[in-house]
Design a protein around this motif. Structure first.
Motif, short mmCIF file in Angstrom:
data_model
loop_
_atom_site.label_atom_id
_atom_site.label_comp_id
_atom_site.label_asym_id
_atom_site.label_seq_id
_atom_site.Cartn_x
_atom_site.Cartn_y
_atom_site.Cartn_z
N ALA A 1 -50.87 -15.39 9.44
CA ALA A 1 -49.47 -15.53 9.87
C ALA A 1 -48.73 -16.65 9.14
O ALA A 1 -47.62 -16.43 8.61
N PRO A 2 -49.30 -17.86 9.06
CA PRO A 2 -48.58 -18.93 8.33
C PRO A 2 -48.34 -18.62 6.86
O PRO A 2 -47.39 -19.13 6.27
N LEU A 3 -49.19 -17.78 6.26
CA LEU A 3 -48.96 -17.39 4.87
C LEU A 3 -47.84 -16.36 4.75
O LEU A 3 -47.08 -16.36 3.78
N LEU A 4 -47.73 -15.50 5.74
CA LEU A 4 -46.73 -14.44 5.68
C LEU A 4 -45.30 -14.99 5.74
O LEU A 4 -44.39 -14.44 5.11
N GLY B 1 -42.59 -14.23 2.93
CA GLY B 1 -41.35 -13.53 3.26
C GLY B 1 -40.14 -14.24 2.68
O GLY B 1 -39.22 -13.60 2.16
N LYS B 2 -40.13 -15.58 2.75
CA LYS B 2 -39.01 -16.34 2.18
C LYS B 2 -38.96 -16.19 0.67
O LYS B 2 -37.87 -16.10 0.07
N ASP C 1 -36.28 -5.90 2.10
CA ASP C 1 -37.19 -5.08 2.92
C ASP C 1 -38.61 -5.66 2.90
O ASP C 1 -39.28 -5.74 3.94
N LYS C 2 -39.07 -6.09 1.72
CA LYS C 2 -40.39 -6.73 1.64
C LYS C 2 -40.40 -8.04 2.42
O LYS C 2 -41.38 -8.37 3.09
N SER C 3 -39.30 -8.75 2.33
CA SER C 3 -39.18 -10.02 3.05
C SER C 3 -39.29 -9.80 4.56
O SER C 3 -40.09 -10.45 5.25
N PHE C 4 -38.50 -8.86 5.08
CA PHE C 4 -38.51 -8.64 6.52
C PHE C 4 -39.88 -8.13 6.98
O PHE C 4 -40.34 -8.50 8.07
#
Length: 580
Positions: A268-271, A275-276, A285-288
């Motif tokens: 989770a902390p990597l995602l 995303g940013k 879309d990839k970001s969200f």
């Protein structure tokens, strides 16, 4: 060494002279074998061996120590505590039991109790640097930096060549705002233990928070050289190095996320920063998808119900009326002329406000801390982390004076003398009543931002902790935002204008100098041009805005929500008429 609540504690076997020599030798052999079975995770055999020891000596402290460890590993902390206490009653000078009790209380976040046990441990083992290190770590958890420093210093005197201790001392000095001293200790630690990833990471974090991004990048890269899969360093590197194209860091993050063995606490902390990075590349879309996946992971373990916040806010409005303050403030000592509290939602622009004010030569920024939250807990429940707000109406003048003293002790120990101090701990909007009672003359500044920009920013930031349980679901964020708006409307109605001020991020960006001057005037300060050059000041910034506030005021974050609009309908629906 990271100042997490971790310590390398050996199991101390205590020779008990009550059994015969032959029985004693057998007990020692069984204890050693049991300990080996425990370390090998053969808990059934370890427990049986302890039972065999207790048949020979019913109150053997080593057996109860190991049995407690087994219960802890099985997740039964209450049983573990009972077993440790049983052994401790019959052998109060058993270092292993004392260390186990200290560690257990620390893991339960009962740090005051942990400190008392570590104090006992250091009396029994005064030449053991690990005990002093653990005592220092417990003081850190309560932000008692002077005692943390003295305890860590004792550990270093006993083991001057240990890089983890020297690095830990650097972190304490950093918390005490003795930055250059801290950096010297970090450098010394990296020279002693160049292959210690934690030393490099902690050094990099300190450099990053003081705006030394190039040096921080070097330190994080050293950490990754030691451990190519060191997720925390990769997260920080992505955060401070805006990508211009898909790069190796993003690839590394994706590879770690995809590994089956990667724990969700790492994934989770990597995602979030990934995303940013995709957002910076305009791949919305990839970001969200990254933000959504990260929040789904967090939501699985979050114990959150929006109704609890709704009831909490209604209770505050019912308790803390204009009449309450009119009556209660008569008992409150005049205090707080030197304090500025910035309240509001996370990611509302509060860091920018704090930096503008802190650039003033007469102002010191205390950053985000738990001091007000802890003081509120002690006043209302006797516990640092439990707030029974209805008890505020029952506190005496003496209790209020003591609470003020506690709060100020933390200020004095960490910050230089100044005319004004800023506390921007969010979300302190829940604690406005405490602020008002303790510091009737304090200035309270409400920082606000466009609801959609604010809420998306929260969703994409990856906040951790029980206070942010609302932040993992768009619907919850929207509903929580409405609760916050309603509560702020209440505070506005019961606080005098001379103490309460509101400023939006959008108005500050539209007319920065005009709004900054009004802000400074509200704080009873003369205008200083330094306030408009806040981005040039080498101050500590630990929030998600640490890169933005190193730049002049700009509007790049305005309308951030628009490229994500198709994904945000649950948020838009939940916000309702809060969206203008």
């Amino acid at each position: 060494m990271s100042l997490l609540y971790i310590i390398r504690v050996r199991f101390f076997m205590m020779k008990v002279r009550k059994p015969s020599n032959n029985a004693l030798r057998k007990i020692e052999s069984l204890a050693t074998t049991s300990m080996r079975a425990y370390v090998a995770n053969d808990l059934i055999r370890a427990e049986q061996l302890c039972r065999d020891i207790l048949k020979l000596h019913k109150n053997n402290p080593d057996a109860y120590n190991i049995l407690g460890k087994i219960s802890e590993k099985q997740g039964d902390t209450q049983k573990a505590k009972e077993l440790y206490q049983h052994g401790f009653k019959s052998s109060r000078k058993h270092p292993g039991l004392i260390a186990s009790l200290a560690l257990l209380h620390g893991n339960l976040e009962e740090y005051s109790d942990a400190i008392e046990y570590w104090k006992q441990f250091t009396k029994l083992q005064p030449r053991n640097p690990d005990g002093w290190q653990a005592l220092s770590a417990a003081y850190n958890k309560l932000e008692n930096w002077p005692d943390a420093e003295s305890s860590c210093n004792m550990a270093i005197q006993l083991a001057p060549s240990r890089g983890d201790l020297i690095g830990g001392y650097g972190q304490i000095l950093y918390k005490l705002n003795r930055h250059e001293e801290a950096f010297n200790y970090f450098r010394k630690a990296t020279s002693i233990q160049p292959h210690d990833v934690d030393v490099w990471y902690n050094f990099g974090t300190a450099l990053m928070e003081t705006g030394r991004f190039n040096d921080a990048t070097d330190a994080f890269n050293h950490a990754i050289e030691v451990d190519p899969h060191h997720a925390d360093s990769i997260i920080k590197l992505i955060r401070i190095n805006k990508p211009s194209t898909y790069n190796d860091l993003m690839k590394q993050a994706e590879e770690i996320i995809a590994l089956p063995e990667t724990d969700d606490e790492v994934r989770a902390p990597l995602l979030f920063p990934l995303g940013k990075a995709w957002e910076d590349l305009k791949e919305y879309d990839k970001s969200f998808a990254c933000y959504f996946a990260a929040n789904q992971i967090r939501k699985k373990t979050a114990d959150y119900n929006i109704e609890d916040d709704r009831q909490r806010a209604e209770k505050l409005k019912e308790l803390f009326t204009q009449e309450f303050f009119d009556n209660k403030l008569a008992d409150c000592p005049a205090n707080g002329d030197d304090l500025i509290f910035i309240v509001g939602m996370p990611r509302s622009g509060s860091t920018l406000l704090a930096q503008i004010l802190a650039a003033h030569p007469k102002v010191v920024d205390m950053g985000e801390n738990d001091a007000m939250k802890q003081v509120t807990g002690l006043l209302t429940s006797g516990s640092y982390d439990q707030h029974i707000m209805e008890n505020l109406s029952k506190v005496s003048r003496e209790q209020l004076i003591d609470a003020v003293s506690r709060y100020r002790q933390g200020m004095i120990s960490r910050f230089s003398k100044a005319e004004k101090y800023i506390d921007k701990t969010l979300p302190s909007f829940w604690l406005v009543a405490t602020i008002r009672l303790l510091f009737p003359n304090a200035k309270i500044i409400h920082s606000s931002r466009d609801p959609l920009d604010n809420c998306l920013s929260i969703f994409s930031s990856g906040f951790a902790g029980t206070e942010f349980g609302f932040s993992y679901c768009l619907k919850d964020i929207g509903e929580h935002y409405r609760i916050y708006l309603d509560l702020m409307k209440h505070w506005r109605s019961v606080l005098p204008d001379k103490n309460f001020y509101e400023i939006s991020n959008e108005s500050l960006i539209a007319e920065p100098e005009k709004e900054a001057k009004s802000l400074v005037e509200f704080c009873d300060l003369e205008w200083s041009e330094d306030c408009m050059n806040f981005h040039k000041k080498k101050s500590i910034v630990k929030t998600m805005s640490l890169t933005q506030v190193r730049e002049p005021i700009n509007n790049r974050s305005q309308g951030r929500w628009k490229p994500f609009e198709k994904h945000l309908q649950p948020l838009i629906d939940a916000l309702g008429d809060a969206v203008k």
